[in-house]
Design an enzyme around this catalytic site. Structure first.
Site: not given
Ligand code: KIV
Length: 278
Positions: A115, A182, A113
């Protein structure tokens, strides 16, 4: 059955809500997996909840690989997503592919993931081209805390909301398999969810998203201090821990722990012989 990118996509299509929680260690991942959670996120939130930093910015690739590998060993069925830490993908596309590859190869992640929207589409395209699924993350993206001037809800103003919708379409077009939304208004998350063919996973983004994610320390009542509005405490595990630890201290000091049932026995003759020798 192992959850995969296809499972998440089918869930969006059938309306079966996706459940995702964060985890950072083997034991917690095993418990969540046994409960049947669809996906586990090894979030860079580990910087705060596991390492005690103020925000996610100091988290390193080594931190992420170490925790992802522990989670992957405990997650037989859950889809494991590992966060790419700050500056592991922003500087160059080559960095992004190499670091995403490390999270899969050394950490055992099923997806990574990262951002951002338009500004990371090139990275998403290149990582996906390397056969690594990418989950995008839009809205209150914690790695931008300094740029936002704090942890502030995003997308309340028209221009911001328009940009978030445009970013969501761009990351989908770049090949992202899902997107975390988020800290944005529920109605905006609903619009984004209806415009996308990939699943949206919300945190502080209302219940129209295709799934939800929470930091497990928040939802199990393990964190102290300020609890964000979007967090529901589903259990008070912190209370349970405090009471167990206090009881351990009390019984140990009183000498009632360990009791005979916690103790290994030895034949009396062995002890008599030993005592003769002393
Ligand atoms: O780092 C994390 O836990 C996240 C979540 C808040 C989605 O990115």
């Amino acid at each position: 059955m192992k959850n995969t990118v296809s499972t998440l996509m089918q869930q969006k299509q059938s309306g079966d809500k996706i459940t995702m929680l964060t985890a950072y260690d083997f034991t917690t991942a095993q418990i969540m997996d046994a409960c049947g959670v669809n996906a586990i996120l090894v979030g860079d939130s580990l910087g705060m909840v596991m390492l005690g930093y103020e925000n996610t910015l100091p988290v390193t690739m080594e931190d992420m690989i170490h925790h992802t590998a522990a989670v992957a060993r405990g997650a037989a069925n859950a889809f494991v997503v590992a966060d790419m830490p700050f500056l592991s993908y922003q500087v160059s596309v080559e960095d992004a592919v190499r670091n995403a590859g490390r999270l899969v190869k050394e950490g055992g992640a099923n997806a990574v993931k990262l951002e951002g929207g338009a500004e990371v589409c090139e990275q998403i395209r290149a990582i996906v081209k390397a056969s690594i699924p990418v989950v995008a993350h839009l809205g209150l993206t914690p790695q931008s805390v300094n740029a936002f001037g704090g942890f502030k809800v995003q997308g309340k103003r028209l221009e911001q909301a328009r940009k978030l919708i445009a970013d969501a379409l761009l990351i989908q077009e770049a090949g992202a398999c899902a997107v975390v939304l988020e800290g944005i208004p529920a109605k905006l998350a609903e619009i984004i969810t209806s415009r996308l063919t990939i699943p949206t996973i919300g945190i502080g983004a209302g219940n129209a998203c295709d799934g939800q994610v929470l930091v497990y320390q928040d939802m199990l009542g393990l964190t102290n201090g300020h609890t964000p509005k979007f967090v529901k405490r589903f259990a008070e595990a912190g209370e349970l821990m405090r009471s167990g630890i206090s009881e351990y201290i009390r019984e140990t000091k009183a000498g009632s722990f360990p009791a005979p049932e916690h103790t290994y026995a030895v034949d009396d003759d062995v002890i008599s012989e030993l005592l003769k020798e002393c």
